[in-house]
Scaffold this motif. Structure first.
Motif, PDB file in Angstrom:
ATOM      1  N   GLU A 203     -38.577  20.730 -57.892  1.00  0.00           N
ATOM      2  CA  GLU A 203     -38.148  20.692 -56.006  1.00  0.00           C
ATOM      3  C   GLU A 203     -39.772  19.575 -55.750  1.00  0.00           C
ATOM      4  N   ILE A 204     -40.595  19.584 -56.064  1.00  0.00           N
ATOM      5  CA  ILE A 204     -41.782  18.177 -55.792  1.00  0.00           C
ATOM      6  C   ILE A 204     -41.137  16.656 -55.108  1.00  0.00           C
TER       7      ILE A 204
ATOM      8  N   ASP B 267     -40.837  36.471 -54.459  1.00  0.00           N
ATOM      9  CA  ASP B 267     -39.481  36.716 -54.404  1.00  0.00           C
ATOM     10  C   ASP B 267     -39.421  35.003 -54.476  1.00  0.00           C
ATOM     11  N   TRP B 268     -37.183  35.593 -54.009  1.00  0.00           N
ATOM     12  CA  TRP B 268     -37.045  33.785 -54.324  1.00  0.00           C
ATOM     13  C   TRP B 268     -37.044  33.063 -53.677  1.00  0.00           C
ATOM     14  N   ASP B 269     -36.594  31.766 -53.918  1.00  0.00           N
ATOM     15  CA  ASP B 269     -36.149  30.706 -52.679  1.00  0.00           C
ATOM     16  C   ASP B 269     -34.579  31.046 -51.501  1.00  0.00           C
TER      17      ASP B 269
ATOM     18  N   LYS C 287     -37.890  32.208 -42.241  1.00  0.00           N
ATOM     19  CA  LYS C 287     -38.522  31.607 -43.263  1.00  0.00           C
ATOM     20  C   LYS C 287     -38.237  30.426 -43.513  1.00  0.00           C
ATOM     21  N   GLN C 288     -37.121  31.343 -44.376  1.00  0.00           N
ATOM     22  CA  GLN C 288     -36.493  29.933 -44.965  1.00  0.00           C
ATOM     23  C   GLN C 288     -35.578  28.685 -44.210  1.00  0.00           C
TER      24      GLN C 288
ATOM     25  N   ARG D 111     -40.572  23.586 -60.011  1.00  0.00           N
ATOM     26  CA  ARG D 111     -41.974  22.809 -59.322  1.00  0.00           C
ATOM     27  C   ARG D 111     -41.993  21.454 -59.242  1.00  0.00           C
TER      28      ARG D 111
ATOM     29  N   LEU E 271     -44.320  25.841 -45.647  1.00  0.00           N
ATOM     30  CA  LEU E 271     -42.980  25.119 -46.739  1.00  0.00           C
ATOM     31  C   LEU E 271     -43.338  25.432 -47.818  1.00  0.00           C
TER      32      LEU E 271
ATOM     33  N   LEU F 115     -41.057  16.461 -41.652  1.00  0.00           N
ATOM     34  CA  LEU F 115     -41.858  15.812 -41.838  1.00  0.00           C
ATOM     35  C   LEU F 115     -41.285  14.612 -42.460  1.00  0.00           C
TER      36      LEU F 115
ATOM     37  N   LEU G  52     -38.552  22.735 -41.075  1.00  0.00           N
ATOM     38  CA  LEU G  52     -39.606  21.829 -40.938  1.00  0.00           C
ATOM     39  C   LEU G  52     -40.067  20.920 -42.090  1.00  0.00           C
ATOM     40  N   PHE G  53     -39.145  20.844 -42.907  1.00  0.00           N
ATOM     41  CA  PHE G  53     -39.031  19.947 -43.966  1.00  0.00           C
ATOM     42  C   PHE G  53     -38.135  18.491 -43.679  1.00  0.00           C
TER      43      PHE G  53
ATOM     44  N   PRO H  14     -41.005  31.005 -50.599  1.00  0.00           N
ATOM     45  CA  PRO H  14     -41.146  32.005 -50.676  1.00  0.00           C
ATOM     46  C   PRO H  14     -43.311  32.426 -51.545  1.00  0.00           C
ATOM     47  N   HIS H  15     -42.885  31.189 -52.176  1.00  0.00           N
ATOM     48  CA  HIS H  15     -44.267  31.543 -53.707  1.00  0.00           C
ATOM     49  C   HIS H  15     -45.365  30.784 -52.619  1.00  0.00           C
TER      50      HIS H  15
ATOM     51  N   LEU I 195     -36.088  28.221 -41.438  1.00  0.00           N
ATOM     52  CA  LEU I 195     -37.532  27.430 -41.102  1.00  0.00           C
ATOM     53  C   LEU I 195     -38.001  25.975 -41.969  1.00  0.00           C
ATOM     54  N   LYS I 196     -37.804  26.601 -43.068  1.00  0.00           N
ATOM     55  CA  LYS I 196     -38.537  25.286 -43.702  1.00  0.00           C
ATOM     56  C   LYS I 196     -37.231  24.204 -43.514  1.00  0.00           C
TER      57      LYS I 196
ATOM     58  N   ASP J  85     -34.984  28.095 -59.856  1.00  0.00           N
ATOM     59  CA  ASP J  85     -35.316  29.395 -59.285  1.00  0.00           C
ATOM     60  C   ASP J  85     -34.800  31.015 -58.838  1.00  0.00           C
TER      61      ASP J  85
END
Ligand SMILES: Cc1cc2nc3c(=O)[nH]c(=O)nc-3n(C[C@H](O)[C@H](O)[C@H](O)COP(=O)(O)OP(=O)(O)OC[C@H]3O[C@@H](n4cnc5c(N)ncnc54)[C@H](O)[C@@H]3O)c2cc1C
Ligand code: FES
Lengths: 380, 367
Positions: A58-59, A112-114, A213-214, A55, B13, A225, A221-222, B16-17, A216-217, A85
């Motif tokens: 990632e952040i 679920d994984w990334d 979803k994958q 995490r 964002l 942003l 989205l990212f 999936p977590h 999109l982010k 991950d």
């Protein structure tokens, strides 16, 4: 003549008698039970630590994209996050290795994984199909992933001339490959399975949703942003995904395709005993030696042999189990395929190129029973 | 803030977590969806072999509140074991609102993992995991139950907790009609405890009994067991009175017999109902196929969870009594029977709680 063959296969299976295989199975079962009984706080703490690190990477990675000069650092950080991950967290949690903790966050049914492959599809194709039918040509769909020729027993066709190219593409876009793997394209091409309907309908539905979803982010989205840095963030996310793909592909191919890894036929594995199943898992996988960091980054799949013997035991236990597994292999005169990353990679690479062409034998698994060990010591 | 955290954008964002997996990285009391709570204080109610303690909990802002009589699933990681155990506890404090504090009153069972830990070892400041409040064992109407004119509570041992929550709610919210305190309506509270020393909430009950609030409190100890005769004396038309019953199986059996199928009697159990799937004398024929693992066993009448475990599988479970849903699995084909209700079902692709479900013939379970 036929009689003799039947007799020999009955008596010896990969160089071992049935009694020997049974006792091999019993030893491995005992090791398994001993390890399970010992699971506890250190294992849970370890997983939480890895998750915390993932995490944080990632952040940090996402944040660093606001600082364009730090782009390489952002990509590196995000790549590490994605690798952790996928490997040490996702792959292992979805094998049910941490179900015993009772924590829904690490439960194989909920995790679920990334990556592009939806958990549910992957668990069927990997946990069930691949781990049950490991290296049975024609049954284990991970042998060649439906596009590569990775075993001499796969009949050569001219299309396989592209083997190295396909491997390269699969490596680069591995997460996509793994995701669509579940649609069973070969079956579709052979006309035995509709592409998006029937059995594939629920698989495709989950796949579309997850891919959406994958994408999109990471690609909308990212980047949005980060405003003016849209393109550099987009490129960064793309690069991180590719880096992760290349790494996971290499680790996974080193686990199953270096020289000396055995494959099996359906007939051979009919009515397999537990001992025979263990034996197949051992002969069908290969390890990679390396540092602690390398083991963590590979999700301990550098201990592919142990993983295939004990897929539901927390992977951090594999290094210590490996000591015993190796000792057991030695006693039973079985090969224990291990080597450095460059060595295993080179061996895989050679196979990919060699099998692009017809004929040709790659070195088979050097199966040696206890008799061979005795012969050796007599000769010495 | 929490609206933002729950928004679709943040959700996308964090995919999936999920957002909570990131928030917990900073502060365990930050949550967008999950419920957790910090133990604010622990108050010993009784000592002895099976001590009882009341835990005051500060839930995360995600807590939606509870109705009196509901319970909550509590997930606890016991140090040294690293496993999270989940148990149900009724809420003992008056009905709560969003994010509001509430209390659990827990009896430490001798070998009880979770209850002993929470009563004997847990400390203020610790974080525990929660579900939202659940359960149908509630006051029919709240807060002042204007249409219910008479209420009866029959409880035994720690079964007092949900009833206590109801009484406290009634008193707090004003059990009155048209401005008149309790308007002549009566509440009867009949409780059975092992001994006076084991009586929890004794002072509060004494106060309630002494006040002019229409609530009669009757406490019974030791061998003063429940009798229909006594109940009739306390509440002549008890079968036509809304009654809440919660206590040990012995008490429950006696009361049930006295009520003779009256629909006014509502019950809650703290202990697993005896898991007997086959009707007495009945043979079950059929196989349970665990489709993922490829194992098949002959149906024995025991729960599918037990049969799976005997077959060497390790399905997830929590309460093992049909309340937490953590053991839910898909039955793809076949007939199963709910152990608690006896209800049979042959619907394909049905979600079943395998701890309270037994095979009633051939069936396939996704395990
Ligand atoms: C809806 C509901 C509400 C509940 N509310 C409360 C409450 O308000 N306060 C409270 O103290 N408990 C309550 N319980 C009971 C609680 O969920 C646990 O069962 C109990 O605390 C024991 O859990 P444990 O982990 O300590 O014991 P476990 O580790 O599960 O069991 C250890 C030993 O205790 C025995 N045991 C387990 N449960 C019980 C029991 N209930 N009675 C007697 N022996 C038992 C077992 O057979 C075993 O031998 C409630 C249960 C339900 C279903
Ligand atoms: S284990 Fe709780 S419902 Fe089955």
């Amino acid at each position: 003549m036929t009689d003799t063959i039947v007799e020999t296969t009955n008596e010896k299976y990969h160089g071992l008698t049935h009694a020997e295989i049974d006792s091999l199975g019993a030893e491995l079962d005992a090791l398994r039970l001993r390890t399970i009984a010992d699971l506890g706080e250190p294992d849970a703490e370890y997983l939480r630590k890895v998750v915390k690190a993932q995490r944080s990477f990632e952040i940090a990675g996402r944040a660093l994209f606001y600082l364009p000069p730090a782009w390489p650092l952002a990509v590196a950080s995000l790549s590490v996050s994605k690798i952790l991950d996928n490997m040490e967290i996702g792959h292992n949690v979805m094998h049910g290795q941490y179900d015993w903790m009772g924590d829904p966050a690490f439960n194989s049914r909920q995790f679920d994984w990334d990556t592009m492959a939806p958990a549910e599809n992957w668990k069927y194709g990997h946990n069930y199909m691949h781990h049950t039918y490991t290296n049975i040509v024609g049954k284990d769909r991970d042998v060649g992933y439906g596009i590569l020729r990775m075993d001499e027993d796969q009949k050569w066709r001219p299309i396989y001339l592209g083997n190295p190219l396909y491997a390269f593409l699969l490596m680069t876009f591995f997460e996509w490959g793994v995701a669509v793997h579940d649609l069973e394209a070969e079956e579709v091409l052979a006309g035995r399975r509709p592409l998006f309907r029937g059995e594939n309908a629920p698989i495709w539905r989950r796949l579309r949703k997850k891919m959406g979803k994958q994408i999109l982010k990471d690609y909308v989205l990212f980047p949005l942003l980060t405003g003016p840095f849209f393109l550099s963030t987009l490129a960064g996310n793309f690069t991180a995904n590719i880096i992760r793909n290349i790494w996971t592909f290499n680790i996974i191919f080193c686990g199953h395709f270096p020289a000396g890894v055995a494959t099996f036929t359906e007939e051979e594995t009919e009515n397999e005993t537990r001992g025979q199943w263990y034996l197949r898992q051992m002969l069908g996988s290969a390890n990679i030696t390396g540092s602690k960091l390398m083991h963590v980054m590979s999700g301990n799949l550098s201990h592919q042999i142990e993983h295939h013997l004990f897929p539901d035991i927390p992977a951090r236990r594999y290094p210590e189990m490996a000591v015993e597994v190796q000792e057991i292999c030695e006693r039973y005169g079985l090969p224990y395929n291990t080597g450095s990353l460059p060595r295993q990679l080179f061996s895989v690479f050679k196979k990919i190129v060699r099998l692009a062409f017809p004929g040709g034998k790659t070195p088979a698994a050097p199966v040696r029973g206890p008799q061979a060990v005795i012969d050796d010591s007599l000769a010495a | 803030m929490s609206a933002i955290l729950r928004s679709r954008l943040v959700g996308a964002l964090a995919s999936p977590h999920g957002v909570d997996r990131y928030l917990e990285r900073f502060n365990p009391m930050w949550a967008a969806h999950e419920v957790r709570a910090r133990i604010v204080s622990i108050h010993r109610e009784t000592d002895g072999d099976a001590p009882v303690a009341t835990l005051t909990l500060q839930p995360t802002s995600t807590w939606r509140g509870h109705q009196a009589g509901q319970h909550v699933l509590v997930g606890v990681e016991i140090p040294g074991v690293a496993k999270r155990y989940t148990r149900a506890f009724s809420i003992s404090s008056a009905a709560s609102g969003k994010g509001e504090r509430f209390t659990l009153t827990i009896r430490a069972h001798d070998e009880g993992q979770v209850s002993s830990y929470l009563v004997r070892e847990a400390a203020p400041g610790q974080i525990i995991h929660l579900s939202q409040a659940q359960g149908e064992f509630t006051l029919v109407e709240s807060p002042a139950t204007p249409t219910i004119s008479r209420l009866l509570f029959i409880t035994g041992g720690s079964g007092i907790t949900p009833a206590m929550s109801m009484i406290r709610t009634l008193l707090r919210d004003g059990y009155q009609r048209d401005g008149v305190a309790h308007a002549g309506r009566k509440v009867t509270f009949l409780h059975f405890a092992r001994s006076a020393e084991d009586q929890i909430f004794a002072d509060e009950l004494a106060e309630i009994a002494a006040a002019d609030n229409g609530i009669d409190v009757h406490l019974r100890y030791g061998d003063q067991v429940f009798s229909e005769f006594e109940l009739r004396r306390l509440v002549a038309d008890y079968r036509d009175t809304d009654t809440w019953l919660c206590g040990p199986p012995g008490l429950v059996e006696l009361v049930k017999a006295a009520y003779d199928d009256s629909t006014r009697l509502r019950m809650e159990f703290f202990k697993p109902a005896v898991a007997r799937a086959a009707r007495p004398g009945e043979e079950i024929e059929g196989d349970i196929a665990f489709t993922r693992s490829g194992k098949t066993v002959a149906a024995s009448g025991a729960s599918i969870l037990e049969q799976a475990e005997q077959a060497g599988l390790t399905p997830e479970f929590g309460c093992r009594m049909g309340i937490c849903f953590s053991c839910t699995r898909t039955k793809t084909v076949g007939t199963v029977r709910n152990i608690l209700t006896g209800e049979e079902s042959a619907v394909p692709d049905e979600e079943v709680r395998i701890c309270v479900t037994a095979a009633a013939g051939d069936c396939h379970i996704d395990l």
